[in-house]
Design an enzyme around this catalytic site. Structure first.
Site, PDB file in Angstrom:
ATOM      1  N   GLY A   7       0.775  -1.232   0.000  1.00 10.60           N
ATOM      2  CA  GLY A   7       0.000   0.000   0.000  1.00 10.60           C
ATOM      3  C   GLY A   7       0.807   1.282   0.000  1.00 10.60           C
ATOM      4  N   SER A   8       2.024   1.259  -0.570  1.00  9.51           N
ATOM      5  CA  SER A   8       2.814   2.501  -0.554  1.00  9.51           C
ATOM      6  C   SER A   8       2.210   3.553  -1.491  1.00  9.51           C
ATOM      7  CB  SER A   8       4.278   2.235  -0.909  1.00  9.51           C
ATOM      8  OG  SER A   8       4.435   1.981  -2.280  1.00  9.51           O
ATOM      9  N   ASN A   9       1.613   3.123  -2.595  1.00 10.18           N
ATOM     10  CA  ASN A   9       0.941   4.109  -3.464  1.00 10.18           C
ATOM     11  C   ASN A   9      -0.261   4.715  -2.744  1.00 10.18           C
ATOM     12  OD1 ASN A   9       2.009   4.422  -6.368  1.00 10.18           O
ATOM     13  ND2 ASN A   9       2.217   2.226  -5.973  1.00 10.18           N
ATOM     14  N   ASN A 102      -5.212   2.249 -12.995  1.00 11.34           N
ATOM     15  CA  ASN A 102      -4.240   1.304 -12.451  1.00 11.34           C
ATOM     16  C   ASN A 102      -2.849   1.892 -12.620  1.00 11.34           C
ATOM     17  OD1 ASN A 102      -3.185  -1.171 -11.420  1.00 11.34           O
ATOM     18  ND2 ASN A 102      -2.701  -1.806 -13.520  1.00 11.34           N
ATOM     19  N   HIS A 104       1.158   0.635 -13.095  1.00  9.30           N
ATOM     20  CA  HIS A 104       1.936  -0.554 -13.441  1.00  9.30           C
ATOM     21  C   HIS A 104       3.410  -0.165 -13.539  1.00  9.30           C
ATOM     22  CE1 HIS A 104       2.748  -4.501 -15.067  1.00  9.30           C
ATOM     23  NE2 HIS A 104       3.516  -3.919 -15.973  1.00  9.30           N
ATOM     24  N   ASP A 140      -3.427  -4.869 -18.041  1.00 11.03           N
ATOM     25  CA  ASP A 140      -2.562  -3.682 -18.184  1.00 11.03           C
ATOM     26  C   ASP A 140      -2.625  -3.112 -19.600  1.00 11.03           C
ATOM     27  OD1 ASP A 140      -1.705  -4.076 -15.520  1.00 11.03           O
ATOM     28  OD2 ASP A 140      -0.175  -5.489 -16.166  1.00 11.03           O
TER      29      ASP A 140
HETATM   30  C1  GRF Z   1       3.545  -1.156  -7.469  1.00 12.67           C
HETATM   31  O1  GRF Z   1       4.814  -1.348  -8.009  1.00 12.67           O
HETATM   32  C2  GRF Z   1       2.503  -1.050  -8.559  1.00 12.67           C
HETATM   33  O2  GRF Z   1       2.996  -0.459  -9.723  1.00 12.67           O
HETATM   34  C3  GRF Z   1       2.183  -2.498  -8.820  1.00 12.67           C
HETATM   35  O3  GRF Z   1       2.209  -3.114  -7.566  1.00 12.67           O
HETATM   36  C4  GRF Z   1       3.069  -2.381  -6.686  1.00 12.67           C
HETATM   37  C5  GRF Z   1       2.242  -2.013  -5.514  1.00 12.67           C
HETATM   38  O4  GRF Z   1       2.980  -1.380  -4.514  1.00 12.67           O
HETATM   39  N1  GRF Z   1       0.910  -2.613  -9.515  1.00 12.67           N
HETATM   40  P1  GRF Z   1       2.240  -0.711  -3.283  1.00 12.67           P
HETATM   41  O5  GRF Z   1       1.328  -1.787  -2.679  1.00 12.67           O
HETATM   42  O6  GRF Z   1       1.481   0.478  -3.756  1.00 12.67           O
HETATM   43  O7  GRF Z   1       3.343  -0.350  -2.332  1.00 12.67           O
END
Ligand code: GRF
Length: 199
Positions: A7-9, A102, A104, A140
């Protein structure tokens, strides 16, 4: 937002909102993995969460219908996948058509699917990166909204490349959401036209 793990994003988006860099509200975070770290990170930041274990549903569409119901109950306008490790059913994609993003970790259409960093290194490309795209029925494969290029270093392994790309993911995902919520774009076939802010 839909997640499956770290969940870093998600955290980058929540922190961006808290810092005033994005005017938005994350109404609900759903994870198909009940133990996902991202669920705890969201709860710690006061965001409502829902663990919906896909193994508890008889088939993929039943699971997607449960997600859709929860998202609609929370009046979600934009569904953001961030490390969501399941392919959405055509039913779900139709239901939220044009309203699913999404992220990617490659420059699509190169290296879709799992293990994109390893695939890029094995192929020997000199530049990789990340892509935010609208989700369609493929993997994707939907129209591309934003990309960032990241040069590959001689010494890179999948982990080092992933860490460098991730920093750009956090930046472009925030920007992509801002563009979509502002309405300053148009999808024309495969192309997404982005209009300058304020135009
Ligand atoms: C990220 O690299 C995203 O591009 C891919 O999965 C990873 C998820 O990372 N789809 P996080 O859970 O957001 O840290």
């Amino acid at each position: 937002m839909l997640i499956s793990g770290r969940g870093s994003n998600l955290v980058a988006i929540l922190d961006g909102i808290a810092a005033g860099a994005l005017e938005a509200e994350v109404a609900l975070v759903i994870s198909n993995e009940p133990a996902a770290d991202g669920l705890r990170a969201a709860r710690d930041r006061g965001v409502e969460t829902l663990a919906l274990d896909h193994r508890a549903s008889p088939d993929r569409e039943s699971h997607d219908r449960l997600m859709a119901e929860a998202l609609e109950t929370h009046a979600v306008g934009l569904v953001c996948l961030a490390g969501y490790m399941r392919v959405l059913t055509p039913w779900f994609v139709r239901r939220f058509r044009g309203r699913i993003l999404n992220i990617h970790p490659s420059l699509l259409p190169a290296f879709p699917g799992h293990d994109a960093h390893r695939a890029a290194l094995e192929h020997g490309v000199k530049v990789s990166g990340c892509t935010v795209h609208f989700v369609d029925e493929g993997i994707d494969s939907g129209p591309i909204l934003l990309q960032a290029a990241v040069p590959i270093d001689e010494g890179d392994d999948p982990a080092s490349l992933a860490a460098r790309i991730l920093q750009h993911e956090h930046r472009i995902y925030l920007e992509a959401i801002r563009i979509v919520l502002s309405g300053g774009y148009r999808i024309e076939g495969r192309r997404v036209r982005i209009f300058p802010a304020g135009s």
